[in-house]
Design an enzyme around this catalytic site. Structure first.
Site, mmCIF file in Angstrom:
data_model
loop_
_atom_site.group_PDB
_atom_site.id
_atom_site.type_symbol
_atom_site.label_atom_id
_atom_site.label_comp_id
_atom_site.label_asym_id
_atom_site.label_seq_id
_atom_site.Cartn_x
_atom_site.Cartn_y
_atom_site.Cartn_z
ATOM 1 N N THR A 78 3.306 -5.976 6.086
ATOM 2 C CA THR A 78 3.795 -6.503 4.813
ATOM 3 C C THR A 78 5.299 -6.711 4.907
ATOM 4 O O THR A 78 5.975 -6.047 5.681
ATOM 5 C CB THR A 78 3.489 -5.497 3.674
ATOM 6 O OG1 THR A 78 2.087 -5.246 3.634
ATOM 7 C CG2 THR A 78 3.935 -6.014 2.321
ATOM 8 N N GLY B 33 0.989 -0.812 3.773
ATOM 9 C CA GLY B 33 -0.377 -0.495 3.386
ATOM 10 C C GLY B 33 -0.460 0.626 2.370
ATOM 11 O O GLY B 33 0.174 0.597 1.317
ATOM 12 N N ASP C 273 -10.817 -5.222 2.743
ATOM 13 C CA ASP C 273 -10.883 -4.057 1.861
ATOM 14 C C ASP C 273 -12.090 -4.074 0.927
ATOM 15 O O ASP C 273 -12.355 -3.086 0.243
ATOM 16 C CB ASP C 273 -9.598 -3.944 1.024
ATOM 17 C CG ASP C 273 -8.605 -2.979 1.640
ATOM 18 O OD1 ASP C 273 -8.911 -2.397 2.688
ATOM 19 O OD2 ASP C 273 -7.508 -2.805 1.085
#
Length: 536
Positions: free
Chosen positions: A356, A439, A398
């Protein structure tokens, strides 16, 4: 906000940065420079955030790209706004179809875990609502980096090499990944530190996004190529999936923690996990940071917050409860009463790893932005849209394939989302944006950084550089090398499983900007990575 800018209790080679006309803090010197360039051209904090975010897709493709999702919190003219630009699953996908292909859980790579990208839509929405400059002008620094090239920094090169090695093992001979090797390697060999990388297809796509306010991405030639490739390689996308997609303007959610309001984006993001933990921890008065009692209470609170968050959080349209109930003061008080003298074991899933980028900006008019975008895991799904340089995230990994799970895969559903921007206010005035990448480390990082700033009065740089802990599963916590050993031993005696780490890489990478009452900006950025602050 009361802190000493010269107080350096933790190992760091950086002091906080001070400025008054504008500031951009992110994980890349080139990206921060792009944001500063736009501020100097007359853009505001939102324009600078878009420019920085776009540049990051070029200069840090190991963690984000044009196929990323994005979230933003914007402080504009003394009001807070939230933007959720996470994508949904294609209309044609279902758990039954994925199970029929032999998958027992959602795959990590390929077309199946790809959801509709949200980042280009986020740029267009932010620009349309708050920007001062045309989107195409704001994207010029990123276009220049992509066309002219840029050299790889040390941490970026390490992440690139790691991804290249893994992809070479897993994707060899699989044609759907050919474009990734064509765009991001030198005939199969990784790029290395100091080498120049050029991304001409990426530049073309950025230009199309800027010229059409992202319509080319969702309705035009980019969308058409994405869908064509998806159908060819067993994906589920249709043109309607992209054409129908809209980012959502949302009301940020908050918890008042020891006199400060800490804000996050509501579900489907996991920012509520950070707020749930703070809602528990606000019941205690913390006087000392590096002591066993402080860490014990933090550990127990974050486990409780994750237990609830990972059970309930999903697409808000599919949640079985009102998420506001999880932030009620009485709920936090009740949970705080459950914290005993020894470690307890929650029953939750093991968090995976991710990639990210986070950034924050501020301008001389008082506007500030907290922004985050992500491929989820490194380069994401490994899928690149041919001829356009669009790396697609693997956020759908996910989803659950258990039909009884709250986050079960369904058509046009948004999954539990890890990326979260944070913001702090006090007495309805902006203190500033902050964020920590990584995360499931993100809400844990938010809790630690917010407490470092609010409870322990550390300056922004020290609030970020202070040694961190990370809950992994059960009673297991990893700690950074600089974590006080005596405290770690005492925590272990309380039943916590403490595992020292030799590297700091997994403990997140963050930035923060604080605005003082006189308007002066104080910024901090991670020493854990290739971070940079640009200001004037």
């Amino acid at each position: 906000m009361n802190f000493d800018p010269l107080y350096q209790p933790y190992a760091s080679n950086r002091y906080p940065i001070i400025a008054n006309n504008g500031m951009v803090a992110t994980g890349s010197a080139q990206a921060s420079a792009a944001g500063l360039e736009i501020l100097r051209r007359g853009g505001n904090a939102v324009d600078a955030a878009i420019a920085t975010a776009a540049a990051l897709t070029v200069v840090e493709p190991t963690a984000n790209g044009l196929g990323s999702d994005a979230f933003a919190i914007v402080w504009m003219k003394d009001k807070l706004y939230g933007l959720n630009s996470s994508g949904y699953a294609p209309a044609d996908i279902s758990r039954e179809k994925v199970l029929a292909k032999g998958h027992e859980q959602m795959p990590t790579f390929g077309w199946t875990p790809v959801t509709v990208p949200g980042a280009p839509m986020a740029w267009a929405e932010l620009s349309k609502r708050f920007g001062k400059l045309p989107l195409i002008e704001v994207l010029q620094p990123a276009i220049r980096y992509a066309e002219e090239g840029y050299p790889l920094s040390p941490m970026l090169a390490k992440m690139w090499e790691r991804a290249s090695e893994r992809f070479a093992k897993e994707f060899a001979g699989k044609h759907e990944f050919d474009e990734w090797f064509k765009v991001f390697t030198k005939q199969g060999e990784s790029y290395h530190c100091g080498e120049i990388v050029k991304l001409p297809d990426h530049a073309k796509t950025l230009r199309l996004i800027g010229e059409t306010d992202a319509k080319a991405f969702y309705e035009g030639e980019i969308a058409q190529q994405l869908v064509k490739q998806s159908k060819r390689d067993g994906g589920y996308f249709s043109l309607d999936d992209l054409k129908d997609y809209k980012a959502s303007w949302v009301e940020p959610i908050r918890v008042n923690y020891h006199g400060y309001d800490v804000w996050e984006i509501p579900p489907n993001g996991q920012g509520i996990v950070a707020l749930m933990a703070l809602n528990i921890l606000k019941e205690f008065d913390f006087k000392e940071k590096d002591c066993t009692d402080t860490y014990h209470k933090q550990f127990e609170a974050i486990k409780m917050a994750f237990a609830d968050g990972m059970h309930y959080v999903t697409d808000p349209d599919c949640m079985a409860i009102d998420y506001h109930d999880l932030l009620k003061p009485e709920y936090g008080k009740a949970r705080a009463a459950e914290i005993g003298k020894t470690a307890k074991e929650p029953k939750i899933a093991e968090p995976p790893k991710s990639g990210t980028v986070y950034l924050c900006t501020a301008d001389g008019e008082g506007n500030m932005v907290s922004y985050i975008q992500s491929n989820y895991m490194g380069f994401g799904s490994g899928i690149v849209v041919e001829g356009y340089g669009v790396t697609l995230q693997n956020r759908g990994h996910d989803f659950s394939l258990d039909e009884n799970h709250y986050n079960v895969l369904k058509p046009r559903k948004r999954t539990y989302h890890t990326i979260i921007p944070g913001f702090i206010t006090k007495d309805d005035k902006a203190v500033g944006p902050f964020g920590v990448m990584g995360g499931y480390m993100q809400p844990q990082g938010h809790v630690q950084v917010a407490m470092n700033l609010i409870d322990f009065h550390l300056n922004p740089q020290m609030a970020l550089d202070a040694p961190r802990w990370q809950w992994v599963k059960g009673k297991k916590f990893t700690i950074e090398p600089e974590f006080p050993n005596a405290v770690a031993l005492q925590l272990q005696s309380l039943g916590h499983e403490i595992v020292p780490e030799l590297s700091r890489v997994s403990f997140g990478r963050g930035q923060m900007i604080v605005r003082l009452e006189n308007g002066v900006l104080v910024g901090g950025t991670e020493s854990r990575t290739d971070s940079n602050i640009a200001c004037y």
